[in-house]
Design an enzyme around this catalytic site. Sequence first.
Site, short mmCIF file in Angstrom:
data_model
loop_
_atom_site.label_atom_id
_atom_site.label_comp_id
_atom_site.label_asym_id
_atom_site.label_seq_id
_atom_site.Cartn_x
_atom_site.Cartn_y
_atom_site.Cartn_z
N HIS A 136 39.46 54.36 60.48
CA HIS A 136 39.19 55.32 61.55
C HIS A 136 40.34 56.32 61.57
O HIS A 136 41.51 55.95 61.50
CB HIS A 136 39.07 54.61 62.90
CG HIS A 136 38.76 55.56 64.03
ND1 HIS A 136 37.54 56.18 64.15
CD2 HIS A 136 39.52 56.02 65.05
CE1 HIS A 136 37.56 56.98 65.21
NE2 HIS A 136 38.74 56.89 65.77
N GLY A 156 35.71 56.79 68.35
CA GLY A 156 34.48 57.56 68.35
C GLY A 156 34.56 58.84 67.55
O GLY A 156 35.33 58.96 66.61
N LEU A 209 32.07 49.65 68.62
CA LEU A 209 32.55 50.73 67.76
C LEU A 209 34.07 50.92 67.84
O LEU A 209 34.62 51.09 68.94
CB LEU A 209 31.85 52.05 68.16
CG LEU A 209 32.19 53.26 67.28
CD1 LEU A 209 31.63 53.09 65.88
CD2 LEU A 209 31.66 54.54 67.92
N ASP A 210 34.74 50.90 66.69
CA ASP A 210 36.16 51.21 66.59
C ASP A 210 37.03 50.30 67.45
O ASP A 210 38.12 50.70 67.89
CB ASP A 210 36.44 52.68 66.94
CG ASP A 210 35.77 53.65 65.97
OD1 ASP A 210 35.54 53.26 64.82
OD2 ASP A 210 35.46 54.78 66.38
N ALA A 211 36.56 49.09 67.71
CA ALA A 211 37.31 48.19 68.58
C ALA A 211 37.66 46.86 67.92
O ALA A 211 38.22 45.99 68.56
CB ALA A 211 36.52 47.93 69.86
#
Lengths: 282, 282, 282, 282
Positions: free
Chosen positions: D190, D199, D225-227
């Site tokens: 990311h 995000g 998402l992205d966690a």
Amino acid sequence: MTTENARHRLALDLPDRPGLLAEVAAWIRDHGGDIASAQHHVEGGRLYLRFCFASATPRERLRAELATLAGGLRAQVRLNDPDAPARVVALVSKEGHCLYDLLARQADGDFPFVIPCVISNHETHRRVVEAHGIPFHHVPVTADTKPAAMARIRALFAEARGDVMVLARYMQVLDAATCEALAGRILNIHHAFLPSFPGAKPYHQAHAKGVKLVGATCHFVTAELDAGPIVEQDVIRVDHADGPEAMARRGRDIEVTVLARGLRSLVEDRVFLAGQRTVVFR
Amino acid sequence: MTTENARHRLALDLPDRPGLLAEVAAWIRDHGGDIASAQHHVEGGRLYLRFCFASATPRERLRAELATLAGGLRAQVRLNDPDAPARVVALVSKEGHCLYDLLARQADGDFPFVIPCVISNHETHRRVVEAHGIPFHHVPVTADTKPAAMARIRALFAEARGDVMVLARYMQVLDAATCEALAGRILNIHHAFLPSFPGAKPYHQAHAKGVKLVGATCHFVTAELDAGPIVEQDVIRVDHADGPEAMARRGRDIEVTVLARGLRSLVEDRVFLAGQRTVVFR
Amino acid sequence: MTTENARHRLALDLPDRPGLLAEVAAWIRDHGGDIASAQHHVEGGRLYLRFCFASATPRERLRAELATLAGGLRAQVRLNDPDAPARVVALVSKEGHCLYDLLARQADGDFPFVIPCVISNHETHRRVVEAHGIPFHHVPVTADTKPAAMARIRALFAEARGDVMVLARYMQVLDAATCEALAGRILNIHHAFLPSFPGAKPYHQAHAKGVKLVGATCHFVTAELDAGPIVEQDVIRVDHADGPEAMARRGRDIEVTVLARGLRSLVEDRVFLAGQRTVVFR
Amino acid sequence: MTTENARHRLALDLPDRPGLLAEVAAWIRDHGGDIASAQHHVEGGRLYLRFCFASATPRERLRAELATLAGGLRAQVRLNDPDAPARVVALVSKEGHCLYDLLARQADGDFPFVIPCVISNHETHRRVVEAHGIPFHHVPVTADTKPAAMARIRALFAEARGDVMVLARYMQVLDAATCEALAGRILNIHHAFLPSFPGAKPYHQAHAKGVKLVGATCHFVTAELDAGPIVEQDVIRVDHADGPEAMARRGRDIEVTVLARGLRSLVEDRVFLAGQRTVVFR
């Protein structure tokens, strides 16, 4: 790790052969030890180990039994209390940034050390040092008085029961007698990324060469100037607009942190000499 | 900046005296220019300037009138289209990381350049280079064929209408004729933090010395090996557990980025030679 | 630059249009100015300029004539003596590392500033502050006394003729009245890489999230906690072995340097507010 | 370590209690093992261990006997050949920098992995991938075809006998079925310093906030998402002159290295999941 158990820090440097880790780990277990951290490195036929562990066995009994183990393994061993502060004698000249940083770290309890005294060839920093409750010794150095001054420094170090000597921007070269007497116990901070730019005016050398980063190096002091084994280094970005003075200003921030990190590693038994190199456990 | 105006990039290198910035900025204004960025550096009695501006005045007319200005100011001037890609001829041997990175940057449009051809003393990378649609020239080099090989490289560079030559881990020393013919136009990536560890096997030198960071240096190629003016440098942390091979593996990441940044600075007219130093506007 | 000429530092923030650089540079030239450095940035329809120049014209006359220029250009202007020290009032609680670093920088003359007084809600650092010859004011803060304490702090700042207030690990939130009264003049150091981990115990937050770097942020203080425009940031590597306390220990080194760099930029007129962002000339 | 002995890599994750290091090290010794490196971490009541050792005992026999040890210790164990390449399936969309870097690393033998196939929702990179001799699968994804596309991806991963899936700037969110089926085996890159700016359009978010560094994060993919747990991160300096596009350009260099370092750690059995955090041995 139960709270009633004391914490111990064990460092070993020994000839490598298969089975040593099992042997040392078993020794710790057999002395009631619960290992919190273990570090291990093999290089040049030697094994370097560092453990932090908790045990109810008294430290003096651990030390006595460790001597037996060490004899069998031909190991150099250190067993220390991780909370016991090392006694760090600081030498400084006029530029105070590294000294002031060490004073702040002692005051804040950053890592376990105390400064039993500060020695300087100038009076510049007496007032602040004494405000920290630390004795300040002015030992002027001239070409004529150098041998006597060096002897005085060794005597002050001994009186202070120093463990480590730190040259915190001390602008005098130590004599061979001092380097030998305290071999492996003196750290210097040099304001360059060694082996580039040893000796005088490294920022001027760096500027003339046009490097895009300037560095700082914490190294052991040996008889050869700025050539002892390196303990820690870092760099900071400069550009064409930075003259030697601006490089020096930017560089001071890394001189401060590189010296502090190198010192912390040394007093926490993270550093091992391996010929001209060092092993420094994180 | 209106959208119908073309963008221009202007770089000047001239003897400094009061009032020059006003004079050059007025020239831009008087040619309809709207300044988007201005950079300024004074060093050693010279002034270095770089402007990006938009103007409806045709570039060729700007160039013609700039010649007059430059004559009066005894300035070296460059006026370029910031969107026009530089032609970068890449030389490589067996290790492909720097080459592959440049191919990826060209494919992604990272900054304005194209690779009109790749030259190598090995066939290793032909297939991938050609998959990018780029001609690949195999020019073997031996002690006997070196002068002819170098002449061939210069001819290929000329045929490709190269602006810049990049030694992307090219393991041959260029001869003096090539260094002179393309002075100020050849970049090399050296896998050390120069001036430390020039020449062969820098990671082995770095390991033996026990440094705690390894570096990479992008520099202009001159007749003296690894001693040309430095354009860009960076370092990466290593520790005692990293042998020379691990240092090399860690170092490759900064070789790639240092070369790319140095090249980008050069082709975007950010780099000025100032004696043995460089001015590199960000 | 002749030695008899005084040095001046000029910062402008004005609505952008073509020709402004020429106009301002001509104004400097017409007042006998020889430009040593020029910095330029366009963003959001505004132009930000910063010059250092030497001129024999007296500063007060420059200031008077600059007012006329500024009026025509609708510019905010600052004209300062680069050697005149800014007056920086430091607020601190118990952790002393940032304060001690600022004391060391003042003592070393690192950049042009003086600390006219230190204010703290604890007595911890009185002795060392006073050893530096600096007045120390103890202003306790409780929920009940907060408005009075804040008023006392504003009064002390005014008496000290402060230019800038620095929260050097001051563990009280300033009230809205103080934030407004000194808008654009108060810097805080927050021990996280904002916008991650605002508020209390950022190192504990960082540890729970498992980040691999911890950060520090120097920002302007506004009424919203830890949300003011960012002036400077940096990070340092941590790993899984670092608990929140070890993260805090590693982080202190960058707290110190990030605050010092942010403060230096501010007092050297390198910082411009641009909405929620800042322009910070190097 | 004698040359005829094979090298083995052993990773264990087990409930901590005193004596475990001794027990595991003894097991290695008793199976003829000579330890080259040992890594150790205790956190949250669990012990994480990683060893590289040489032994003449066949790997399959080691594996069989290790199962017995692991049962007694309630340990999760992995025993691998450090020279055996992991099979890394790469997913990519249009931006090629991370993919091209992985291709270069495979070609150079940077660390032990192979790319058995590349999957993309665009045809952009087919030619270069195939020039590397790697199969390229075009799997378009639309809102309607998403479940089928995801099933196709899982099937391709299985056919390729993939060990790890890497999202090398793959601009589609994987569905929950894929996240679950390959839990702990999918890495994403990311382009922000998480938890900041998850995000879409993180560089635009970073620019609006005015941060002075931009980051990249390699993390495990989970349904949120992205966690997912963070494996590796890094940052690079930007300044006010960098718009979102310039931030993206600077950031690409760390995206590339952060993903490669995270992947290398994973395939070399350096990574352990510890709740929401990761242990990553250097």
